[in-house]
Design a protein around this motif. Structure first.
Motif, PDB file in Angstrom:
ATOM      1  N   ALA A  75       0.838  -1.203   0.000  1.00 27.56           N
ATOM      2  CA  ALA A  75       0.000   0.000   0.000  1.00 27.56           C
ATOM      3  C   ALA A  75       0.873   1.253   0.000  1.00 27.56           C
ATOM      4  CB  ALA A  75      -0.934  -0.003   1.208  1.00 27.56           C
ATOM      5  N   HIS A  76       1.921   1.244   0.780  1.00 27.12           N
ATOM      6  CA  HIS A  76       2.836   2.388   0.837  1.00 27.12           C
ATOM      7  C   HIS A  76       3.508   2.597  -0.521  1.00 27.12           C
ATOM      8  CE1 HIS A  76       5.331   5.349   2.859  1.00 27.12           C
ATOM      9  NE2 HIS A  76       6.404   4.784   2.340  1.00 27.12           N
ATOM     10  N   ALA A  77       3.938   1.508  -1.139  1.00 30.42           N
ATOM     11  CA  ALA A  77       4.550   1.600  -2.468  1.00 30.42           C
ATOM     12  C   ALA A  77       3.554   2.164  -3.474  1.00 30.42           C
ATOM     13  CB  ALA A  77       5.058   0.234  -2.914  1.00 30.42           C
ATOM     14  N   GLU A 125      -2.711  -4.441 -10.322  1.00 27.62           N
ATOM     15  CA  GLU A 125      -2.551  -5.681  -9.554  1.00 27.62           C
ATOM     16  C   GLU A 125      -3.905  -6.270  -9.199  1.00 27.62           C
ATOM     17  OE1 GLU A 125       0.049  -5.646  -6.235  1.00 27.62           O
ATOM     18  OE2 GLU A 125       1.787  -5.101  -7.432  1.00 27.62           O
ATOM     19  N   ASP A 126      -4.868  -5.421  -8.833  1.00 31.99           N
ATOM     20  CA  ASP A 126      -6.215  -5.898  -8.511  1.00 31.99           C
ATOM     21  C   ASP A 126      -6.846  -6.564  -9.727  1.00 31.99           C
ATOM     22  OD1 ASP A 126      -6.015  -5.032  -5.913  1.00 31.99           O
ATOM     23  OD2 ASP A 126      -7.103  -3.163  -6.266  1.00 31.99           O
ATOM     24  N   GLU A 127      -6.657  -5.974 -10.912  1.00 33.01           N
ATOM     25  CA  GLU A 127      -7.215  -6.534 -12.135  1.00 33.01           C
ATOM     26  C   GLU A 127      -6.589  -7.884 -12.455  1.00 33.01           C
ATOM     27  OE1 GLU A 127      -6.709  -3.587 -15.178  1.00 33.01           O
ATOM     28  OE2 GLU A 127      -8.015  -2.151 -14.157  1.00 33.01           O
ATOM     29  N   GLU A 128      -5.273  -8.046 -12.222  1.00 24.46           N
ATOM     30  CA  GLU A 128      -4.598  -9.319 -12.476  1.00 24.46           C
ATOM     31  C   GLU A 128      -5.133 -10.404 -11.544  1.00 24.46           C
ATOM     32  OE1 GLU A 128      -0.383  -8.834 -12.246  1.00 24.46           O
ATOM     33  OE2 GLU A 128      -0.336  -7.408 -13.920  1.00 24.46           O
ATOM     34  N   GLU A 129      -5.381 -10.051 -10.289  1.00 20.44           N
ATOM     35  CA  GLU A 129      -5.889 -11.031  -9.320  1.00 20.44           C
ATOM     36  C   GLU A 129      -7.297 -11.493  -9.687  1.00 20.44           C
ATOM     37  OE1 GLU A 129      -5.608  -9.455  -5.380  1.00 20.44           O
ATOM     38  OE2 GLU A 129      -3.423  -9.355  -5.440  1.00 20.44           O
ATOM     39  N   GLU A 130      -8.089 -10.596 -10.272  1.00 19.88           N
ATOM     40  CA  GLU A 130      -9.454 -10.938 -10.638  1.00 19.88           C
ATOM     41  C   GLU A 130      -9.513 -11.895 -11.813  1.00 19.88           C
ATOM     42  OE1 GLU A 130     -11.497  -7.266 -11.239  1.00 19.88           O
ATOM     43  OE2 GLU A 130     -11.351  -6.675  -9.145  1.00 19.88           O
ATOM     44  N   GLU A 131      -8.486 -11.911 -12.659  1.00 20.11           N
ATOM     45  CA  GLU A 131      -8.494 -12.759 -13.857  1.00 20.11           C
ATOM     46  C   GLU A 131      -8.258 -14.180 -13.543  1.00 20.11           C
ATOM     47  OE1 GLU A 131      -5.627 -11.088 -16.519  1.00 20.11           O
ATOM     48  OE2 GLU A 131      -6.871  -9.373 -16.937  1.00 20.11           O
ATOM     49  N   VAL A 183       3.989   1.188  -7.407  1.00 18.90           N
ATOM     50  CA  VAL A 183       3.186   0.025  -7.786  1.00 18.90           C
ATOM     51  C   VAL A 183       1.828   0.532  -8.218  1.00 18.90           C
ATOM     52  CG1 VAL A 183       2.097  -2.077  -6.912  1.00 18.90           C
ATOM     53  CG2 VAL A 183       4.348  -1.440  -6.086  1.00 18.90           C
ATOM     54  N   ASP A 184       1.315  -0.010  -9.305  1.00 22.36           N
ATOM     55  CA  ASP A 184      -0.025   0.334  -9.762  1.00 22.36           C
ATOM     56  C   ASP A 184      -0.987  -0.664  -9.121  1.00 22.36           C
ATOM     57  OD1 ASP A 184      -2.361   1.022 -11.004  1.00 22.36           O
ATOM     58  OD2 ASP A 184      -1.613   0.794 -13.044  1.00 22.36           O
ATOM     59  N   LEU A 185      -1.596  -0.264  -8.029  1.00 23.02           N
ATOM     60  CA  LEU A 185      -2.465  -1.170  -7.282  1.00 23.02           C
ATOM     61  C   LEU A 185      -3.698  -1.565  -8.081  1.00 23.02           C
ATOM     62  CD1 LEU A 185      -2.216   0.417  -3.733  1.00 23.02           C
ATOM     63  CD2 LEU A 185      -0.984  -1.548  -4.635  1.00 23.02           C
TER      64      LEU A 185
END
Length: 96
Positions: free
Chosen positions: A77-79, A90-96, A85-87
């Motif tokens: 979160a800090h990054a 990353e959220d979109e990758e986890e959803e796939e 980091v584009d959070l």
């Protein structure tokens, strides 16, 4: 000289971003700088902990020793807050 002209065109923010990228590349690509890379990692960890938890009461810090996943989530979160980091991506990758 051409490099000086290119640098003169960059904003302060662009200069800092380029310095950051150049330092990262140097530290991660040259074996002779391995000790400096480790020091930089330690410096980053210290900065993260101070920035994220510098004012946190002791009672709220102690549970982090038991929950490494929470500590790592705070690091990510800090990054994200720092633009490292584009959070959303990353959220979109986890959803796939």
């Amino acid at each position: 000289m051409a490099k000086d002209k290119e640098l003169a065109k960059l904003s302060r923010e662009d200069l800092l971003e380029n310095l950051e990228g150049g330092l990262y590349d140097l530290l991660t690509s040259e074996e002779e700088y391995a000790d400096l890379a480790e020091m930089t990692l330690a410096l980053g960890i210290r900065h993260f902990l101070q920035a994220r938890f510098g004012e946190t009461p002791r009672e709220e810090l102690a549970p982090l020793f038991e929950d490494a996943e929470q500590l790592l989530a705070e690091l990510v979160a800090h990054a994200g807050e720092m633009g490292l980091v584009d959070l959303d991506a990353e959220d979109e990758e986890e959803e796939e």
